[in-house]
Motif scaffolding. Structure first.
Motif: not given
Lengths: 255, 295
Positions: B194-199, B274-275, B279-289
């Motif tokens: 979703m975030i990549l789509g937003a970008g 870029l944000i 952000g997509a990476r960070y949020v994705g990993n964060h939620i997974y953890r």
């Protein structure tokens, strides 16, 4: 003594087809309460398929047709009125590969309860402890209930999966080769646990491991190419089988 | 010995190719930021654009970009999640669902200018929405929906079948299994997509030229009533976005500092994209953890 036990499940003339291919050719057998029944036979003989007819997991595969009746507590689970969701709460299942949810150990165990609407923290806590104790893993995990179930070893994961089933309080537990992905020590621990559990549950176990069947089961059924060849007390099957195929199989001549 | 040598050569070639790609990307980023950043200031980010004099900013375009993004995601996220769940969990394998999948694939490969012209005809003209944020948001939905749907479908499909069996065998209904087990497990992937789509939406220009329009009328940031014509929230006003603004000043900008404005706007756009990506990476990993309790 054993003969006084009540029958909890009786299957009559169960046929199962994958498309046109007949995988079960009229199985008739019953299972007694508080016993461990082992289903053995070579790969592809239909034992796992038959196990999965007992909680209607085969319904999920398109192109499968099933005929015959399976009575659980004197009700046909293949009657049109059967609620498969309710059925699977009574007949729980443990799979070959440990398949815990990637959530915490605590959440894994209470998943069924919580979705059934139980919100009371005390009841949930108690269910977690009881189920994990029954699954003989409470002492190992009691201090890390909030950690991911995926951080455990395979054998521990499998016991969490068993605890997850126990928490729903089923009458019957189906186990599909529950130890074949585990090392011998973990397998032994799970066998001991099953022996403890049979006082309260009816256990039906598919296994490739002949020693396992002879160690823990009360009765053993031998399947071959979709037929039930022989079904008797485990001692009889292993020491004095009536059929030649059974003898060949357990003595390791084929399969 | 020979196979070892070839292994070394192959490794070297692959490193070289990867290096070239990184160099191209780094060159682009540095070039754009180097030219644009000196022009970026608080004034530039917040003041309205000027048509004939120098000293204009990109405040309204920046706001429009975000507002359009939010509106279009509000429309496309629920639809894509519904469609993705259907395709992954419920759709049977037959000609109809194959047709749906093929249509989605074709839709996702449509050039965005075609989507823009389609949006112009359907939303702006036929539906009478004119050049408006709403037309733009709907056109972006057409543009983005196929990719989001495929992302949801793929994320759900990547969850092992044994998890579905586990849920059903515990006495959960199919819907409960999907909702409480499969979706939570797939959530990191879904959110990343979703975030990549937003970008992607944020940087889109061609689909918006004829739908959201190329003009950014002054906004009254003191009146947030969405029915007031100069209100920032009014979805029926024309709204030039940042990406469209860059295109416009490069093709017909007549302000004296057009090239600086364009460079500054490009730098802002690149930074925003870029944000979104990081952000997509960070949020994705964060939620997974967080969900799985792993560290």
């Amino acid at each position: 003594m054993a003969d006084e036990r009540k029958e909890i499940i009786s299957a009559t003339d169960v046929h199962l087809f994958y498309g046109r291919n007949e995988a079960l050719k009229g199985i008739t057998m019953d299972f007694r309460e508080n016993e461990i029944t082992a289903l053995i036979g070579p790969s592809g003989c239909g034992k796992s398929t038959f196990l999965r007819t007992l909680n209607r997991m085969n319904d999920l595969i398109p192109s499968v047709t099933i005929t015959g009746t399976v009575m659980l507590h004197d009700k046909n689970i293949y009657a049109p009125s059967t609620d498969t969701v309710a059925l699977r709460k009574e007949v729980g299942m443990v799979f070959q590969q440990p398949n815990p949810f990637p959530f915490s150990i605590y959440d894994n165990v209470i998943y069924g309860l919580r979705l059934a609407g139980v919100r009371d923290r005390r009841i949930l806590d108690e269910a977690v402890e009881t189920s994990l104790r029954q699954a003989a893993i409470w002492d190992t995990v009691k201090d890390k209930l909030s950690e991911s179930a995926l951080s455990l070893s395979g054998g521990q994961q499998q016991r969490v999966c068993i605890a997850r089933v126990l928490a729903v309080k089923p009458d019957v537990i189906l186990l599909d080769e529950p130890t074949s992905a585990l090392d011998p020590i973990s397998s032994g621990q799970i066998e001991n646990m099953l022996l403890e559990l049979k006082d309260e549950y009816t256990i039906i176990l598919v296994t490739h491991n002949m020693q396992q069947a002879s160690r823990i089961s009360d009765r053993t059924a031998f399947f071959l190419q979709g037929d039930l060849i022989e079904y008797a007390d485990t001692r009889t099957i292993f020491l004095n089988p009536k059929e030649k195929e059974t003898e060949d199989y357990i003595s390791g001549r084929f399969g | 010995m020979d196979s070892k040598k070839w292994d070394k050569i192959a490794t070297g070639v692959l490193y070289f190719i990867a290096g070239v790609m990184i160099l191209i990307l780094a060159f682009l980023l540095i070039f754009i930021l180097w030219n644009g950043l000196p022009h970026v200031s608080w004034h530039f980010l917040t003041s309205p654009a000027k048509s004939f004099q120098s000293g204009g900013g990109i405040g309204i375009q920046l706001f429009n970009s975000f507002y359009l993004l939010i509106l279009s995601m509000l429309i496309s996220i629920p639809i894509s999640i519904g469609a993705g769940i259907y395709l992954s969990e419920y759709a049977k394998k037959n000609w109809l669902t194959n047709l749906v999948r093929t249509s989605i694939d074709i839709l996702s490969s449509l050039p965005s200018i075609v989507v823009g012209l389609f949006g112009f005809l359907v939303f702006s003209i036929s539906a009478g929405l004119g050049f408006s944020i709403l037309s733009g948001a709907l056109a972006l939905t057409v543009f983005n929906l196929p990719l989001l749907t495929r992302n949801v479908e793929e994320s759900l499909r990547s969850i092992s079948g044994s998890q579905r069996e586990a849920g059903l065998a515990l006495g959960l209904s199919k819907w409960e299994t999907v909702l409480k087990i499969i979706i939570p497990e797939a959530l990191p992937g879904i959110i990343t997509g979703m975030i990549l789509g937003a970008g992607r939406v944020f940087g889109e220009a061609a689909a918006l030229i004829y739908t959201a329009g190329q003009s950014a009328p002054p906004l009254d940031f003191t009146n947030w009533n969405p029915f007031y014509i100069a209100s920032p929230l009014n979805p029926l006003r024309p709204a030039e976005t940042l990406a469209v603004h860059i295109w416009k000043i490069n093709s017909e900008g007549i302000m004296p500092d057009a090239s600086q404005v364009s460079a500054g706007a490009s730098a802002v756009l690149i930074i925003a994209v870029l944000i979104f990506n990081f952000g997509a990476r960070y949020v994705g990993n964060h939620i997974y953890r967080k969900m799985t309790g792993t560290k």
